[in-house]
Design a protein around this motif. Structure first.
Motif, mmCIF file in Angstrom:
data_model
loop_
_atom_site.group_PDB
_atom_site.id
_atom_site.type_symbol
_atom_site.label_atom_id
_atom_site.label_comp_id
_atom_site.label_asym_id
_atom_site.label_seq_id
_atom_site.Cartn_x
_atom_site.Cartn_y
_atom_site.Cartn_z
ATOM 1 N N PHE A 82 0.814 -1.217 0.000
ATOM 2 C CA PHE A 82 0.000 0.000 0.000
ATOM 3 C C PHE A 82 0.845 1.264 0.000
ATOM 4 N N GLU A 83 1.853 1.319 0.839
ATOM 5 C CA GLU A 83 2.682 2.536 0.888
ATOM 6 C C GLU A 83 3.534 2.690 -0.376
ATOM 7 N N LEU A 84 4.082 1.596 -0.894
ATOM 8 C CA LEU A 84 4.911 1.697 -2.103
ATOM 9 C C LEU A 84 4.073 1.962 -3.349
ATOM 10 N N HIS A 85 2.911 1.360 -3.424
ATOM 11 C CA HIS A 85 2.010 1.595 -4.554
ATOM 12 C C HIS A 85 1.719 3.094 -4.693
ATOM 13 N N VAL A 86 1.433 3.740 -3.588
ATOM 14 C CA VAL A 86 1.150 5.181 -3.588
ATOM 15 C C VAL A 86 2.411 5.985 -3.911
ATOM 16 N N LYS A 87 3.525 5.617 -3.320
ATOM 17 C CA LYS A 87 4.784 6.352 -3.555
ATOM 18 C C LYS A 87 5.219 6.230 -5.010
ATOM 19 N N PHE A 88 5.134 5.057 -5.575
ATOM 20 C CA PHE A 88 5.539 4.876 -6.969
ATOM 21 C C PHE A 88 4.651 5.704 -7.903
ATOM 22 N N GLU A 89 3.360 5.812 -7.576
ATOM 23 C CA GLU A 89 2.471 6.651 -8.384
ATOM 24 C C GLU A 89 2.900 8.119 -8.289
ATOM 25 N N GLU A 90 3.222 8.567 -7.106
ATOM 26 C CA GLU A 90 3.712 9.938 -6.915
ATOM 27 C C GLU A 90 4.974 10.174 -7.750
ATOM 28 N N ILE A 91 5.861 9.212 -7.731
ATOM 29 C CA ILE A 91 7.124 9.335 -8.476
ATOM 30 C C ILE A 91 6.865 9.355 -9.981
ATOM 31 N N TYR A 92 6.049 8.435 -10.486
ATOM 32 C CA TYR A 92 5.870 8.424 -11.943
ATOM 33 C C TYR A 92 5.094 9.641 -12.427
ATOM 34 N N ASN A 93 4.184 10.161 -11.624
ATOM 35 C CA ASN A 93 3.487 11.389 -12.026
ATOM 36 C C ASN A 93 4.455 12.566 -12.133
ATOM 37 N N ASP A 94 5.384 12.660 -11.186
ATOM 38 C CA ASP A 94 6.390 13.725 -11.227
ATOM 39 C C ASP A 94 7.320 13.545 -12.428
ATOM 40 N N LEU A 95 7.730 12.324 -12.681
ATOM 41 C CA LEU A 95 8.599 12.057 -13.834
ATOM 42 C C LEU A 95 7.915 12.433 -15.139
ATOM 43 N N LEU A 96 6.630 12.149 -15.247
ATOM 44 C CA LEU A 96 5.894 12.471 -16.465
ATOM 45 C C LEU A 96 5.858 13.981 -16.711
ATOM 46 N N LEU A 97 5.689 14.764 -15.652
ATOM 47 C CA LEU A 97 5.736 16.225 -15.787
ATOM 48 C C LEU A 97 7.102 16.685 -16.281
ATOM 49 N N LYS A 98 8.142 16.071 -15.744
ATOM 50 C CA LYS A 98 9.502 16.456 -16.128
ATOM 51 C C LYS A 98 9.814 16.043 -17.564
ATOM 52 N N VAL A 99 9.297 14.910 -18.001
ATOM 53 C CA VAL A 99 9.460 14.490 -19.393
ATOM 54 C C VAL A 99 8.926 15.591 -20.312
ATOM 55 N N ASP A 100 7.750 16.091 -20.004
ATOM 56 C CA ASP A 100 7.141 17.138 -20.818
ATOM 57 C C ASP A 100 7.970 18.427 -20.770
ATOM 58 N N GLU A 101 8.445 18.793 -19.599
ATOM 59 C CA GLU A 101 9.259 20.010 -19.468
ATOM 60 C C GLU A 101 10.564 19.902 -20.258
#
Length: 157
Positions: free
Chosen positions: A48-67
């Motif tokens: 549960f904790e890692l599932h949420v953390k990994f989602e937070e990480i990939y969402n941030d990475l996706l923003l940076k990919v676009d930037e």
């Protein structure tokens, strides 16, 4: 013939930055896919904790990919956009079939350490080119990811 592009940067130095930024973009795409796969496939008592953390990480990475892609366009380059190009240019390797939490965190930790090193190189390169926009972007990413590296290491003990 002008030696500067439309935002006043040296064309030759900007093209060198485009190459470096495309390598970084490729590496971000692989780090993104790795974190996305960890989110999907993680198992165990820390699910549960890692599932949420990994989602937070990939969402941030996706923003940076676009930037990063938009920065490449801003300095008058073309961002790579085929996954085969990402695989060929990334300095981060694909992670496959990882379901163990600590192994996934270690993989992300390694990837972020790699990104920080690469971003420091681009920061220096951007400074030499007097490209404050790219330098600022790299500085922001480095600061955020240094903290994330510390937190991932703390999680692992």
């Amino acid at each position: 013939m002008s030696v500067t592009n439309s935002i006043g940067l040296n064309i030759e130095q900007s093209q060198e930055l485009v190459k470096s930024l495309n390598k970084l973009l490729s590496s971000y795409q692989i780090q993104y896919m790795n974190s996305r796969a960890f989110h999907w496939n993680i198992r165990g008592t820390k699910f549960f904790e890692l599932h949420v953390k990994f989602e937070e990480i990939y969402n941030d990475l996706l923003l940076k990919v676009d930037e990063i892609a938009e920065r490449i366009l801003t300095i008058e380059g073309t961002p790579l956009h085929a996954f085969s190009d990402y695989i060929a240019n990334s300095i981060i390797n694909e992670a496959k079939n990882i379901t163990d939490g600590n192994q996934a965190v270690n993989n992300l930790l390694s990837g972020f350490t790699t990104l920080i090193v690469e971003q420091r190189k681009i920061l220096s390169q951007a400074g030499e080119a007097q490209d404050e926009g790219t330098a600022s972007l790299m500085g922001d990413y480095i600061k955020e990811q240094e903290k994330l590296v510390w937190m991932l290491k703390a999680y692992l003990g």
